[in-house]
Design a protein around this motif. Structure first.
Motif, PDB file in Angstrom:
ATOM      1  N   UNK A 123     -73.194  39.114 -13.311  1.00 55.87           N
ATOM      2  CA  UNK A 123     -73.033  39.909 -12.086  1.00 55.87           C
ATOM      3  C   UNK A 123     -72.293  39.157 -10.983  1.00 55.87           C
ATOM      4  N   UNK A 124     -71.860  37.950 -11.256  1.00 53.31           N
ATOM      5  CA  UNK A 124     -71.100  37.194 -10.264  1.00 53.31           C
ATOM      6  C   UNK A 124     -71.945  36.562  -9.177  1.00 53.31           C
ATOM      7  N   UNK A 125     -73.219  36.338  -9.463  1.00 49.62           N
ATOM      8  CA  UNK A 125     -74.097  35.674  -8.498  1.00 49.62           C
ATOM      9  C   UNK A 125     -73.863  34.166  -8.568  1.00 49.62           C
ATOM     10  N   UNK A 126     -73.653  33.553  -7.422  1.00 52.62           N
ATOM     11  CA  UNK A 126     -73.384  32.106  -7.392  1.00 52.62           C
ATOM     12  C   UNK A 126     -74.516  31.324  -6.724  1.00 52.62           C
ATOM     13  N   UNK A 127     -75.460  32.040  -6.105  1.00 48.73           N
ATOM     14  CA  UNK A 127     -76.581  31.384  -5.437  1.00 48.73           C
ATOM     15  C   UNK A 127     -77.828  32.229  -5.613  1.00 48.73           C
ATOM     16  N   UNK A 128     -78.938  31.561  -5.923  1.00 47.62           N
ATOM     17  CA  UNK A 128     -80.200  32.251  -6.153  1.00 47.62           C
ATOM     18  C   UNK A 128     -81.259  31.691  -5.223  1.00 47.62           C
ATOM     19  N   UNK A 129     -82.076  32.570  -4.647  1.00 45.63           N
ATOM     20  CA  UNK A 129     -83.192  32.159  -3.799  1.00 45.63           C
ATOM     21  C   UNK A 129     -84.456  32.192  -4.654  1.00 45.63           C
ATOM     22  N   UNK A 130     -85.112  31.020  -4.793  1.00 46.11           N
ATOM     23  CA  UNK A 130     -86.270  30.919  -5.682  1.00 46.11           C
ATOM     24  C   UNK A 130     -87.051  29.659  -5.354  1.00 46.11           C
ATOM     25  N   UNK A 131     -88.330  29.596  -5.744  1.00 50.52           N
ATOM     26  CA  UNK A 131     -89.105  28.364  -5.538  1.00 50.52           C
ATOM     27  C   UNK A 131     -88.468  27.182  -6.264  1.00 50.52           C
ATOM     28  N   UNK A 135     -89.334  28.317 -13.182  1.00 55.74           N
ATOM     29  CA  UNK A 135     -88.506  28.454 -14.377  1.00 55.74           C
ATOM     30  C   UNK A 135     -87.136  29.038 -14.040  1.00 55.74           C
ATOM     31  N   UNK A 136     -87.104  30.026 -13.166  1.00 54.60           N
ATOM     32  CA  UNK A 136     -85.821  30.655 -12.873  1.00 54.60           C
ATOM     33  C   UNK A 136     -84.898  29.703 -12.120  1.00 54.60           C
ATOM     34  N   UNK A 137     -85.459  28.846 -11.284  1.00 51.18           N
ATOM     35  CA  UNK A 137     -84.630  27.866 -10.576  1.00 51.18           C
ATOM     36  C   UNK A 137     -84.034  26.857 -11.556  1.00 51.18           C
ATOM     37  N   UNK A 138     -84.837  26.395 -12.499  1.00 55.54           N
ATOM     38  CA  UNK A 138     -84.354  25.441 -13.509  1.00 55.54           C
ATOM     39  C   UNK A 138     -83.257  26.084 -14.352  1.00 55.54           C
ATOM     40  N   UNK A 139     -83.474  27.330 -14.777  1.00 54.33           N
ATOM     41  CA  UNK A 139     -82.472  28.037 -15.580  1.00 54.33           C
ATOM     42  C   UNK A 139     -81.183  28.241 -14.784  1.00 54.33           C
ATOM     43  N   UNK A 140     -81.320  28.575 -13.504  1.00 48.37           N
ATOM     44  CA  UNK A 140     -80.139  28.805 -12.669  1.00 48.37           C
ATOM     45  C   UNK A 140     -79.291  27.547 -12.552  1.00 48.37           C
ATOM     46  N   UNK A 143     -77.114  26.763 -15.388  1.00 52.81           N
ATOM     47  CA  UNK A 143     -75.932  27.629 -15.483  1.00 52.81           C
ATOM     48  C   UNK A 143     -75.019  27.463 -14.278  1.00 52.81           C
ATOM     49  N   UNK A 144     -75.231  26.395 -13.524  1.00 57.74           N
ATOM     50  CA  UNK A 144     -74.406  26.047 -12.362  1.00 57.74           C
ATOM     51  C   UNK A 144     -74.475  27.102 -11.258  1.00 57.74           C
ATOM     52  N   UNK A 145     -75.624  27.756 -11.154  1.00 59.38           N
ATOM     53  CA  UNK A 145     -75.910  28.631 -10.020  1.00 59.38           C
ATOM     54  C   UNK A 145     -76.695  27.815  -9.004  1.00 59.38           C
ATOM     55  N   UNK A 146     -76.226  27.770  -7.773  1.00 63.90           N
ATOM     56  CA  UNK A 146     -76.924  27.019  -6.731  1.00 63.90           C
ATOM     57  C   UNK A 146     -78.268  27.675  -6.438  1.00 63.90           C
ATOM     58  N   UNK A 147     -79.258  26.859  -6.080  1.00 65.10           N
ATOM     59  CA  UNK A 147     -80.589  27.367  -5.768  1.00 65.10           C
ATOM     60  C   UNK A 147     -80.949  27.036  -4.327  1.00 65.10           C
ATOM     61  N   UNK A 148     -81.264  28.058  -3.570  1.00 64.42           N
ATOM     62  CA  UNK A 148     -81.797  27.899  -2.226  1.00 64.42           C
ATOM     63  C   UNK A 148     -83.312  27.941  -2.368  1.00 64.42           C
ATOM     64  N   UNK A 149     -83.947  26.795  -2.200  1.00 61.66           N
ATOM     65  CA  UNK A 149     -85.384  26.667  -2.481  1.00 61.66           C
ATOM     66  C   UNK A 149     -86.209  27.382  -1.404  1.00 61.66           C
ATOM     67  N   UNK A 150     -87.122  28.239  -1.848  1.00 63.60           N
ATOM     68  CA  UNK A 150     -87.842  29.118  -0.923  1.00 63.60           C
ATOM     69  C   UNK A 150     -89.343  28.851  -0.911  1.00 63.60           C
TER      70      UNK A 150
END
Length: 233
Positions: A123-131, A135-140, A143-150
């Motif tokens: 879907x072209x997402x380049x940044x994910x907001x997650x704890x 697990x989803x942050x580690x997976x992101x 896959x070289x998706x940046x994680x904004x830790x929440x």
């Protein structure tokens, strides 16, 4: 420390949404599946962008009756179809924060987290907001998706299934309605990088942004207090 809020989950022209816009840095905008008015949410995105605020899409289960907070037993293909439809509401936005039961399941279900991240890539997402360590942050990150830790201002935490998770809303005290108590939790997170669990113990937590829920009656008061209180660079 960025303040974020889940918005666009009520009626068009929501005064709460408009007031939150003045106090937060990042708006997670619903996309009509779990709640909200799609036309209003497009307008809200435009208003936020004009104000220089950051925006993320906020997809959830297609479950308006349950406000997206019930885990639905639906095939991945059906959920993916819904996520694609929600994505089309704000196709220009490349930051994502999943809502409700999808968000919670992604913290402790590694297979589901992997599916969501694959969807984000497509879907072209380049940044994910997650704890931070979910697990989803580690997976992101893999896959070289940046994680904004929440972390959360208005929800209590527990340690369950090997993860720091939110206390289920069905349990007493899961939601912090008193803005003063919420600010106390924000202070622990922002200043000491820890959060007090439901059992009274403390647990380390790392975050870049703290969330408040826009559907609470005290949301605007809490956002204003957080904006006044937060440490400045």
């Amino acid at each position: 420390m960025l303040i974020n809020a889940d918005v666009g989950e009520s009626n068009a022209g929501s005064e709460i949404d408009l007031q939150l816009l003045q106090h937060v840095d990042l708006l997670n905008i619903a996309l009509g599946a779990h709640a909200g008015d799609v036309d209003w949410n497009r307008q809200l995105c435009d208003l936020a962008t004009a104000e220089g605020k950051k925006v993320s899409i906020h997809p959830g289960y297609p479950d308006r009756e349950g406000f997206g907070r019930r885990q639905l037993d639906m095939p991945w293909t059906s959920l993916c179809r819904s996520l694609d439809q929600q994505r089309s509401v704000l196709p220009e936005i490349t930051t994502c924060k999943f809502h409700g039961a999808i968000y919670n399941r992604s913290l402790t279900d590694v297979d589901f987290a992997g599916q969501l991240v694959k969807w984000c890539v497509s879907a072209g997402i380049v940044e994910l907001i997650a704890p931070a360590d979910s697990y989803i942050a580690v997976e992101a990150r893999s896959c070289e998706i940046a994680v904004l830790r929440e972390a959360f201002a208005d929800r209590r935490y527990q340690f369950a299934q090997g993860q720091l998770t939110l206390v289920p809303r069905s349990e007493p005290g899961a939601v912090i309605d008193d803005p003063k108590l919420a600010i106390d939790q924000v202070a622990e997170i922002a200043l000491r990088s820890r959060v007090q669990l439901a059992d009274g113990l403390y647990y380390d937590i790392a975050c870049d942004t703290i969330c408040l829920h826009g559907d609470r009656a005290t949301a605007v008061e809490l956002a204003a207090r957080m904006n006044q209180w937060r440490p400045r660079p």
